[in-house]
Design an enzyme around this catalytic site. Structure first.
Site, PDB file in Angstrom:
ATOM      1  CG  ASP A  44      -2.366   0.648   1.021  1.00  0.00           C
ATOM      2  OD1 ASP A  44      -3.200  -0.063   0.923  1.00  0.00           O
ATOM      3  OD2 ASP A  44      -2.400   1.781   0.707  1.00  0.00           O
ATOM      4  CB  SER A  96      -9.220   0.266   0.192  1.00  0.00           C
ATOM      5  OG  SER A  96      -8.784   0.175  -0.974  1.00  0.00           O
ATOM      6  CG  HIS A 109      -5.380   3.384   1.034  1.00  0.00           C
ATOM      7  ND1 HIS A 109      -5.104   2.082   0.944  1.00  0.00           N
ATOM      8  CD2 HIS A 109      -6.626   3.477   0.856  1.00  0.00           C
ATOM      9  CE1 HIS A 109      -5.995   1.499   0.470  1.00  0.00           C
ATOM     10  NE2 HIS A 109      -7.226   2.428   0.255  1.00  0.00           N
TER      11      HIS A 109
END
Length: 638
Positions: free
Chosen positions: A188, A426, A247
């Site tokens: 990520d 996600s 994220h």
């Protein structure tokens, strides 16, 4: 599979021992005996038998003067045989075939009744056992259930874990599973320092090859910190500019945020480790960087990088792009599968068929769609035949209906730690990656086996889904229960700080590791104390290393001497001072399992990422009933 020894065989052993056979004591070199009961009259725990419940095991302790007494800190086969001999008549008189299952650390024995008994029959058996020669105390082996939820203050806002309608049904699964010993790679944006996450972080890597996209002034390096993925108005093709998302930090928190620490949120697999692998920066990340990240995370070689000292058994990829699966992704994923790593990926957020997006369309992946708080397929989620299952991903039109996890408060570069609600596949994917860690923490599975377990452990979506949502909504309790009996982790989330993973044998002083010089210029640290390995248990033997400088060697020698009558039952790990687990031996049970005796072998471990000084542990898990043993000795050669 149960391989309990027949009562007659153990009785014969006891008779033989009593007829002049020399019995070798297997006492630890540095141990004190567990206190034994010294009762003039036997007692029994009458109040513990509950009407309407059944019992298939009882516990018996013996008076100190009984030949069946043992400290429980040593393997005492003669005492176990004497216990069988003492208890058999009491059981036979009531028609029960009693079997001593194992010795507890307290010195008592766990006794199988052979069949489930109702309250009245259990009462009668306890009375008979209390009257047996040498018995000091008898009680039912009652089941205790945890009564506390995690004390993390925002746990109540994590509806996606526990709400009956569309939550993941985690709390009951936590009674027996916590992800101990499993590392999950998060490919990520990297990670930011967050106190609710850092204790569960292990060393990762930055695979962003462009220094401009990485914003760290260089290309690939060993620092996986997220420097921010913000972009200006014209920075990215088709973009309009955005703040940094942090994220990877959010995804990592869902998988393994520290739990029971009276802070923030909880993680799905709160005793697992997260390995941040940075592949997304400004404007996203390239397939080439991501494919290399997959290879490295799963233990494969990537030119120009240092080897991954702690390869991950699960990879989470909450990322995607258009197009069917290409050769680079497929090759990397296939390689990861072949190395034993399960790859969990997000289905995508385009409200389209996931077959048109990668890596969701790659084979060898566990593809996760997203549900909302009502259990419907989320409005943005992709769907289709390639989807394997669905997990909570939330919808933030109402903020509290999103998924809450760890974050950073910076708009561009890192600032203070924070928490936030996000939505997306996600957010759904790390729920399943965390569940995969819970499964692997209980029993080893190949990627194919693990995918089947995850899909079979779902329940029907309570809402609507059109187009294909896989086998249903991820259900942690159902999934873990499907594994059947196995070694239990030592702690569910509690209202206090999380306890250590396991404890040294009760009433045994922690042995001091002895150091002797081994040529050339090496030191051998050894623990020669005996640690009993009971059925379906976990035991750890510690060695404290001192006087070394720097890190451990890349070829650390670990001589192990474990005495056990069915070595296929055993999983053996070396635990570094920071808690990182290095698998030395996996289990091999079942019809064609390795039924030979003992594990006597020298293992080689690349421990170059670990500081040498500190307390190392040899952790042994027995995953099947019927055979026991003990850690005889083990060493670390520096």
């Amino acid at each position: 599979m149960t391989r309990a020894r027949p009562l007659t065989a153990l009785l014969a052993a006891a008779v033989a021992a009593g007829a002049g056979t020399t019995v070798l004591a297997l006492a630890p070199s540095a141990a004190t005996a567990a206190p034994l009961l010294d009762a003039s009259a036997a007692t029994r725990n009458a109040g513990a038998v509950v009407a309407g419940q059944s019992y298939d095991q009882v516990l018996v302790h013996f008076a100190a003067t009984s030949p069946a007494a043992s400290s429980g800190a040593v393997v005492d086969r003669l005492a176990d045989a004497a216990a069988q001999a003492a208890l058999a008549p009491a059981g036979a008189a009531l028609g029960h075939d009693l079997t001593v299952v194992r010795r507890m650390s307290t010195g008592g024995v766990v006794v199988s009744t052979g069949t489930a008994l109702d309250a009245a029959a259990t009462d009668a058996l306890l009375d008979a056992l209390a009257a047996a020669p040498g018995v000091a105390f008898a009680e039912p082996d009652s089941r205790m259930t945890i009564a506390l939820a995690p004390n993390d203050p925002s746990y109540a806002a994590q509806w996606h874990y526990s709400e009956p309608l569309a939550g993941m049904n985690l709390p009951t699964a936590w009674d027996t599973a916590d992800g101990t010993g499993v590392t999950v790679a998060v490919i990520d944006t990297g990670y930011t320092d967050h106190s609710d996450l850092l204790p569960n972080i292990v060393a990762g890597y930055d695979f962003i090859s462009s220094s401009a996209e990485a914003r760290d002034g260089n290309g690939r390096d060993a620092d996986a910190h997220d420097q921010g993925d913000w972009s200006g108005l014209l920075d990215c093709v088709g973009g309009t500019g955005s703040n940094s998302s942090w994220h990877g930090t959010h995804v990592a928190g869902t998988i393994a945020a520290v739990t029971g620490n009276a802070k923030g949120v909880s993680g799905v697999a709160f005793k697992a480790k997260v390995q941040p692998v940075r592949a997304l920066g400004r404007c996203g990340g390239t397939i080439s960087d991501i494919a290399d990240a997959i290879t490295w995370a799963s233990g494969g070689a990537v030119v120009g990088t240092t080897a991954n000292a702690t390869p991950s058994k699960v990879i989470n990829m909450s990322l995607g792009g258009s197009g069917s699966c290409g050769a680079a992704f497929q090759s990397a994923i296939t390689g990861a599968n072949n190395r034993g790593t399960t790859v969990v990926v997000a289905a995508g957020n385009e409200s389209s068929n996931a077959s048109g997006y990668q890596p969701a369309s790659c084979t060898g992946t566990v593809v996760v769609a997203s549900s909302d708080r009502q259990g419907n397929l989320a409005s943005y989620s992709n769907f289709g035949a390639v989807v394997d299952l669905t997990a909570p991903g939330g919808e933030t039109a109402t903020q509290a209906n999103g998924v809450l996890s760890t974050l950073n408060s910076g708009t561009t570069t890192p600032a203070g730690e924070s928490y936030a609600y996000y939505q997306g596949t996600s957010m759904a994917s790390p729920h399943v990656a965390g569940l995969a860690a819970l499964v692997l923490g209980e029993k080893a599975h190949t990627p194919t086996q693990l995918e089947a377990v995850l899909k079979a452990g779902t329940r029907a979506l309570p809402g609507t889904c059109s187009g294909g949502c896989g086998t249903g909504l991820a259900d942690a309790t159902k999934t873990i229960a499907s594994l059947g009996p196995g070694p239990s982790p030592t702690a569910s989330p509690s209202a206090t700080a999380s306890p250590t993973a396991t404890a040294s044998p009760t009433a045994t002083a922690t042995p001091t590791a002895t150091a002797t010089t081994a040529p050339p210029a090496q030191t051998l640290f050894t623990n020669s104390a005996d640690y009993p390995i009971a059925d379906l248990s976990t035991v750890e033997s510690p060695i404290t290393v001192t006087g070394r400088t720097g890190n451990a060697p890349s070829s650390l020698q670990v001589p192990v001497d474990i005495k056990h009558t069915y070595r296929g039952d055993l999983q053996v790990d070396l635990i570094a001072p920071d808690g990182t687990a290095y698998r030395l031996k996996s289990t091999s049970t079942g019809l064609f399992g390795d039924g030979a005796d003992n594990v006597i072998q020298t293992f080689t471990v690349d421990a170059s990422s670990e500081v040498a000084n500190g307390t190392w542990k040899l952790r042994v898990q027995d995953v099947a009933s019927g055979d026991t043993g003990f850690i005889d000795s083990w060493s670390l050669q520096f």
